[in-house]
Design a protein around this motif. Structure first.
Motif, PDB file in Angstrom:
ATOM      1  N   ASN A  60    -126.882  15.970 -55.960  1.00  0.00           N
ATOM      2  CA  ASN A  60    -128.177  16.495 -56.397  1.00  0.00           C
ATOM      3  C   ASN A  60    -128.915  15.526 -57.313  1.00  0.00           C
ATOM      4  N   ALA A  61    -128.194  14.739 -58.084  1.00  0.00           N
ATOM      5  CA  ALA A  61    -128.857  13.709 -58.878  1.00  0.00           C
ATOM      6  C   ALA A  61    -129.553  12.706 -57.965  1.00  0.00           C
ATOM      7  N   GLU A  62    -128.910  12.356 -56.867  1.00  0.00           N
ATOM      8  CA  GLU A  62    -129.553  11.458 -55.909  1.00  0.00           C
ATOM      9  C   GLU A  62    -130.766  12.122 -55.266  1.00  0.00           C
ATOM     10  N   ARG A  63    -130.625  13.380 -54.886  1.00  0.00           N
ATOM     11  CA  ARG A  63    -131.745  14.116 -54.282  1.00  0.00           C
ATOM     12  C   ARG A  63    -132.947  14.154 -55.220  1.00  0.00           C
ATOM     13  N   LEU A  64    -132.692  14.245 -56.513  1.00  0.00           N
ATOM     14  CA  LEU A  64    -133.751  14.384 -57.507  1.00  0.00           C
ATOM     15  C   LEU A  64    -134.206  13.046 -58.083  1.00  0.00           C
ATOM     16  N   ASN A  65    -133.695  11.941 -57.524  1.00  0.00           N
ATOM     17  CA  ASN A  65    -134.171  10.587 -57.843  1.00  0.00           C
ATOM     18  C   ASN A  65    -133.791  10.102 -59.239  1.00  0.00           C
ATOM     19  N   PHE A  66    -132.628  10.539 -59.737  1.00  0.00           N
ATOM     20  CA  PHE A  66    -132.105   9.899 -60.941  1.00  0.00           C
ATOM     21  C   PHE A  66    -131.691   8.470 -60.596  1.00  0.00           C
ATOM     22  N   LEU A  94    -129.477   9.835 -70.332  1.00  0.00           N
ATOM     23  CA  LEU A  94    -129.359  11.120 -70.994  1.00  0.00           C
ATOM     24  C   LEU A  94    -127.900  11.477 -71.239  1.00  0.00           C
ATOM     25  N   ALA A  95    -127.680  12.289 -72.267  1.00  0.00           N
ATOM     26  CA  ALA A  95    -126.336  12.674 -72.687  1.00  0.00           C
ATOM     27  C   ALA A  95    -125.734  13.701 -71.729  1.00  0.00           C
ATOM     28  N   PRO A  96    -124.396  13.834 -71.728  1.00  0.00           N
ATOM     29  CA  PRO A  96    -123.742  14.823 -70.873  1.00  0.00           C
ATOM     30  C   PRO A  96    -123.955  16.243 -71.378  1.00  0.00           C
ATOM     31  N   TRP A  97    -123.601  17.206 -70.549  1.00  0.00           N
ATOM     32  CA  TRP A  97    -123.615  18.602 -70.950  1.00  0.00           C
ATOM     33  C   TRP A  97    -122.283  19.238 -70.581  1.00  0.00           C
ATOM     34  N   GLY A  98    -122.057  20.454 -71.055  1.00  0.00           N
ATOM     35  CA  GLY A  98    -120.776  21.119 -70.850  1.00  0.00           C
ATOM     36  C   GLY A  98    -120.610  21.674 -69.452  1.00  0.00           C
ATOM     37  N   ARG A  99    -119.385  22.128 -69.173  1.00  0.00           N
ATOM     38  CA  ARG A  99    -119.045  22.592 -67.824  1.00  0.00           C
ATOM     39  C   ARG A  99    -119.834  23.837 -67.457  1.00  0.00           C
ATOM     40  N   ARG A 100    -120.294  23.871 -66.197  1.00  0.00           N
ATOM     41  CA  ARG A 100    -121.048  24.987 -65.633  1.00  0.00           C
ATOM     42  C   ARG A 100    -120.610  25.175 -64.187  1.00  0.00           C
ATOM     43  N   ASP A 101    -121.018  26.282 -63.606  1.00  0.00           N
ATOM     44  CA  ASP A 101    -120.759  26.447 -62.180  1.00  0.00           C
ATOM     45  C   ASP A 101    -121.778  25.628 -61.398  1.00  0.00           C
ATOM     46  N   ALA A 102    -121.651  25.608 -60.069  1.00  0.00           N
ATOM     47  CA  ALA A 102    -122.509  24.762 -59.245  1.00  0.00           C
ATOM     48  C   ALA A 102    -123.985  25.096 -59.443  1.00  0.00           C
ATOM     49  N   ALA A 103    -124.309  26.378 -59.452  1.00  0.00           N
ATOM     50  CA  ALA A 103    -125.706  26.779 -59.631  1.00  0.00           C
ATOM     51  C   ALA A 103    -126.222  26.326 -60.996  1.00  0.00           C
ATOM     52  N   GLY A 104    -125.368  26.431 -62.023  1.00  0.00           N
ATOM     53  CA  GLY A 104    -125.779  25.999 -63.357  1.00  0.00           C
ATOM     54  C   GLY A 104    -126.015  24.510 -63.439  1.00  0.00           C
ATOM     55  N   ASN A 105    -125.175  23.715 -62.776  1.00  0.00           N
ATOM     56  CA  ASN A 105    -125.378  22.266 -62.775  1.00  0.00           C
ATOM     57  C   ASN A 105    -126.648  21.879 -62.033  1.00  0.00           C
ATOM     58  N   ILE A 106    -126.910  22.532 -60.905  1.00  0.00           N
ATOM     59  CA  ILE A 106    -128.128  22.230 -60.156  1.00  0.00           C
ATOM     60  C   ILE A 106    -129.362  22.611 -60.965  1.00  0.00           C
ATOM     61  N   LYS A 107    -129.318  23.758 -61.608  1.00  0.00           N
ATOM     62  CA  LYS A 107    -130.439  24.178 -62.449  1.00  0.00           C
ATOM     63  C   LYS A 107    -130.684  23.170 -63.557  1.00  0.00           C
ATOM     64  N   ARG A 108    -129.608  22.715 -64.203  1.00  0.00           N
ATOM     65  CA  ARG A 108    -129.737  21.730 -65.280  1.00  0.00           C
ATOM     66  C   ARG A 108    -130.361  20.439 -64.762  1.00  0.00           C
ATOM     67  N   LEU A 109    -129.896  19.959 -63.628  1.00  0.00           N
ATOM     68  CA  LEU A 109    -130.434  18.733 -63.058  1.00  0.00           C
ATOM     69  C   LEU A 109    -131.910  18.877 -62.712  1.00  0.00           C
ATOM     70  N   GLU A 137    -134.057  20.898 -64.097  1.00  0.00           N
ATOM     71  CA  GLU A 137    -134.812  20.928 -65.360  1.00  0.00           C
ATOM     72  C   GLU A 137    -135.006  19.515 -65.904  1.00  0.00           C
ATOM     73  N   LEU A 138    -133.950  18.721 -65.895  1.00  0.00           N
ATOM     74  CA  LEU A 138    -134.045  17.347 -66.393  1.00  0.00           C
ATOM     75  C   LEU A 138    -134.957  16.496 -65.515  1.00  0.00           C
ATOM     76  N   ALA A 139    -134.930  16.748 -64.220  1.00  0.00           N
ATOM     77  CA  ALA A 139    -135.819  16.001 -63.322  1.00  0.00           C
ATOM     78  C   ALA A 139    -137.282  16.290 -63.647  1.00  0.00           C
ATOM     79  N   ARG A 140    -137.607  17.566 -63.874  1.00  0.00           N
ATOM     80  CA  ARG A 140    -138.993  17.909 -64.210  1.00  0.00           C
ATOM     81  C   ARG A 140    -139.395  17.331 -65.563  1.00  0.00           C
ATOM     82  N   GLU A 141    -138.457  17.378 -66.517  1.00  0.00           N
ATOM     83  CA  GLU A 141    -138.781  16.955 -67.878  1.00  0.00           C
ATOM     84  C   GLU A 141    -138.789  15.445 -68.047  1.00  0.00           C
ATOM     85  N   PHE A 142    -137.948  14.735 -67.273  1.00  0.00           N
ATOM     86  CA  PHE A 142    -137.784  13.303 -67.510  1.00  0.00           C
ATOM     87  C   PHE A 142    -138.012  12.427 -66.277  1.00  0.00           C
TER      88      PHE A 142
END
Length: 291
Positions: free
Chosen positions: A25-31, A261-276, A278-283
């Motif tokens: 998903n990081a690749e999909r979101l162009n990190f 950007l710094a790491p974040w704590g463990r989440r389920d798959a949906a939580g990690n995708i949501k986080r990514l 959010e970061l894609a929109r913000e950064f």
């Protein structure tokens, strides 16, 4: 300007499913880059000072999960095609350089040339003691190990004679199809000298735009003594906190090509995708608009 993340093998990125989810998903979101922090071991108590906190203590517990960066990045490579992969950073003097050169060549091969080598000399003396490796002159050994690895990456029958490492007519295959790019980590004057001597990039940690500007003035002077220019070096910065848009603009004006950007704590798959996302929109999206 790109946005990277120090997330593989640490925090949320320490189990196979999460690495797959985050990497793809990081690749999909162009990190821009997936970074992987490194320490081979920690110890319960230590006198060494962590260089990025005021009191010299680690920002997290010493028993937090931390995968081998090379294994974690290799796993991430299997689920991606474009995103860059980099250890942030490899503590080079803790390794036998022939073994490390082989690991780097192998990861670069399976990632199809997407690997960047992050280089550092280490700050935790007790880690070196536990590994039975001399703390003294680790900077000199790092410089020599890099020189030896460059020979191994290029010559079919490689030979090297130095103070710390010697080999004659050794064969390590397959060779990389390009020069392995090297990002030198550290903010001290000796670290900047290493950037000027052999770095393709500089990874500066916990630097505000104002602090970065001061370091870049010194780096430019050091590069000039090596007949190099600042615009030949990729500038990568891990800010001390999540930057505002105005701060991102300042970093870009100073020539930064990637913010990490710094790491974040463990989440389920949906939580990690949501986080990514959010970061894609913000950064990621604002960084792309900055050019």
């Amino acid at each position: 300007m790109r946005i990277g993340m120090n997330i593989i093998g640490i925090g949320a990125g320490t189990d196979p499913d999460s690495i797959q989810t985050i990497a793809s998903n990081a690749e999909r979101l162009n990190f821009g880059t997936l970074w992987s922090g490194e320490h081979i071991v920690f110890v319960d108590t230590f006198a060494s000072k962590y260089p990025y906190t005021q009191d010299g203590t680690l920002p997290g517990p010493v028993d937090s999960p931390l995968l081998s960066s090379y294994i974690a990045l290799t796993y991430a490579a299997a689920f991606t095609q474009r995103i860059r992969l980099a250890p942030g950073i490899t503590i080079v003097p803790e390794y036998n350089p022939l073994i490390l050169a082989k690991e780097i060549m192998s990861l670069d091969q399976v990632s199809r040339g997407r690997f960047m080598l992050g280089v550092g000399i280490g700050w935790l003396e007790e880690e070196f003691q536990a590994l039975g490796i001399s703390w003294a002159r680790r900077a000199a050994r790092t410089n020599e190990y890099i020189a030896a690895m460059k020979v191994l990456w290029k010559e079919t029958r490689a030979s090297f004679k130095g103070e710390f490492v010697n080999f004659n007519n050794v064969i390590v295959m397959p060779k990389p199809t390009r020069d392995i790019p090297i990002a030198v980590g550290g903010e001290s004057l000796p670290a900047l000298r290493r950037v000027a001597a052999f770095g393709n990039a500089w990874y500066g940690y916990s630097l505000t735009p104002e602090q970065l500007a001061e370091k870049l003035r010194k780096l430019e002077q050091l590069l000039a003594t090596n007949n190099r220019r600042l615009d030949e070096i990729e500038i990568i910065v891990h800010p001390p906190k999540r930057p505002s848009l105005d701060e991102m603009k300042k970093y870009r004006e100073l020539g930064v090509s990637e913010l990490v950007l710094a790491p974040w704590g463990r989440r389920d798959a949906a939580g990690n995708i949501k986080r990514l996302e959010e970061l894609a929109r913000e950064f990621v999206e604002p960084a792309a608009r900055l050019g």
